[in-house]
Design a protein around this motif. Sequence first.
Motif, PDB file in Angstrom:
ATOM      1  N   PHE A  16     -56.827  -1.085  18.148  1.00 41.20           N
ATOM      2  CA  PHE A  16     -57.885  -1.715  18.919  1.00 41.20           C
ATOM      3  C   PHE A  16     -57.580  -3.196  19.058  1.00 41.20           C
ATOM      4  N   GLN A  17     -57.788  -3.706  20.258  1.00 41.48           N
ATOM      5  CA  GLN A  17     -57.630  -5.131  20.461  1.00 41.48           C
ATOM      6  C   GLN A  17     -58.600  -5.594  21.536  1.00 41.48           C
ATOM      7  N   ALA A  18     -59.084  -6.797  21.389  1.00 41.60           N
ATOM      8  CA  ALA A  18     -60.005  -7.347  22.380  1.00 41.60           C
ATOM      9  C   ALA A  18     -59.243  -7.614  23.666  1.00 41.60           C
ATOM     10  N   SER A  19     -59.929  -7.534  24.777  1.00 40.00           N
ATOM     11  CA  SER A  19     -59.303  -7.805  26.063  1.00 40.00           C
ATOM     12  C   SER A  19     -60.329  -8.431  26.978  1.00 40.00           C
ATOM     13  N   SER A  20     -59.936  -8.635  28.223  1.00 41.56           N
ATOM     14  CA  SER A  20     -60.822  -9.297  29.157  1.00 41.56           C
ATOM     15  C   SER A  20     -61.545  -8.315  30.081  1.00 41.56           C
ATOM     16  N   ILE A  21     -61.402  -7.030  29.870  1.00 39.23           N
ATOM     17  CA  ILE A  21     -62.068  -6.049  30.707  1.00 39.23           C
ATOM     18  C   ILE A  21     -63.528  -5.917  30.254  1.00 39.23           C
ATOM     19  N   ALA A  22     -64.444  -5.994  31.214  1.00 35.99           N
ATOM     20  CA  ALA A  22     -65.877  -5.878  30.909  1.00 35.99           C
ATOM     21  C   ALA A  22     -66.297  -4.437  31.137  1.00 35.99           C
ATOM     22  N   VAL A  23     -66.749  -3.776  30.085  1.00 37.80           N
ATOM     23  CA  VAL A  23     -67.126  -2.372  30.151  1.00 37.80           C
ATOM     24  C   VAL A  23     -68.605  -2.244  29.810  1.00 37.80           C
ATOM     25  N   ASN A  24     -69.346  -1.516  30.628  1.00 39.60           N
ATOM     26  CA  ASN A  24     -70.761  -1.271  30.368  1.00 39.60           C
ATOM     27  C   ASN A  24     -71.032   0.222  30.351  1.00 39.60           C
ATOM     28  N   VAL A  25     -71.902   0.644  29.442  1.00 36.12           N
ATOM     29  CA  VAL A  25     -72.357   2.033  29.358  1.00 36.12           C
ATOM     30  C   VAL A  25     -73.875   1.996  29.446  1.00 36.12           C
ATOM     31  N   TYR A  26     -74.430   2.688  30.471  1.00 34.63           N
ATOM     32  CA  TYR A  26     -75.866   2.629  30.704  1.00 34.63           C
ATOM     33  C   TYR A  26     -76.390   3.974  31.184  1.00 34.63           C
ATOM     34  N   ILE A  89     -61.435   2.962  26.876  1.00 34.34           N
ATOM     35  CA  ILE A  89     -60.756   2.673  28.139  1.00 34.34           C
ATOM     36  C   ILE A  89     -59.503   1.874  27.825  1.00 34.34           C
ATOM     37  N   LYS A  90     -58.391   2.384  28.307  1.00 31.95           N
ATOM     38  CA  LYS A  90     -57.126   1.662  28.220  1.00 31.95           C
ATOM     39  C   LYS A  90     -56.668   1.413  29.647  1.00 31.95           C
ATOM     40  N   ALA A  91     -56.262   0.169  29.912  1.00 28.23           N
ATOM     41  CA  ALA A  91     -55.769  -0.198  31.242  1.00 28.23           C
ATOM     42  C   ALA A  91     -54.502  -1.016  31.069  1.00 28.23           C
ATOM     43  N   GLY A  92     -53.423  -0.542  31.636  1.00 28.40           N
ATOM     44  CA  GLY A  92     -52.158  -1.243  31.490  1.00 28.40           C
ATOM     45  C   GLY A  92     -51.665  -1.206  30.060  1.00 28.40           C
ATOM     46  N   GLU A  93     -50.874  -2.196  29.709  1.00 31.14           N
ATOM     47  CA  GLU A  93     -50.271  -2.248  28.374  1.00 31.14           C
ATOM     48  C   GLU A  93     -51.136  -2.972  27.350  1.00 31.14           C
ATOM     49  N   SER A  94     -52.080  -3.805  27.803  1.00 28.50           N
ATOM     50  CA  SER A  94     -52.771  -4.650  26.836  1.00 28.50           C
ATOM     51  C   SER A  94     -54.291  -4.504  26.805  1.00 28.50           C
ATOM     52  N   LEU A  95     -54.896  -3.873  27.788  1.00 26.95           N
ATOM     53  CA  LEU A  95     -56.349  -3.754  27.803  1.00 26.95           C
ATOM     54  C   LEU A  95     -56.782  -2.478  27.098  1.00 26.95           C
TER      55      LEU A  95
END
Length: 105
Positions: A16-26, A89-95
């Motif tokens: 797990f690593q922090a990233s800049s992708i904003a994810v919301n669950v509602y 959610i994984k996006a690319g190599e770092s998100l």
Amino acid sequence: YTAIITDILPAGLTDFQASSIAVNVYPNPATAKALISFTLGKAENVSLKVYNIKGTLIQTLMQGKLEEGAHQFVLDRKNMSAGIYFVNIKAGESLNETRKIIFGD
């Protein structure tokens, strides 16, 4: 409701690593369905998976390339019992982002 799980992750959700992708669950908690939304800054290969509290993969909502911009997916509770789940959610190599969702009756 937005949460970042940083201290406790079920087995199978590692690196797990922090990233800049904003994810919301509602809504969260939810009863039947939840909307998962996020925005990509560029086109990326995306993996959107749901795990139970034990870290077992329950379903894959998306596996493939998505274009830049806003995206929404519906998580339907059918065949899932009430309880705590994790949306990863994984996006690319770092998100890599994980959100907790609670399904109640």
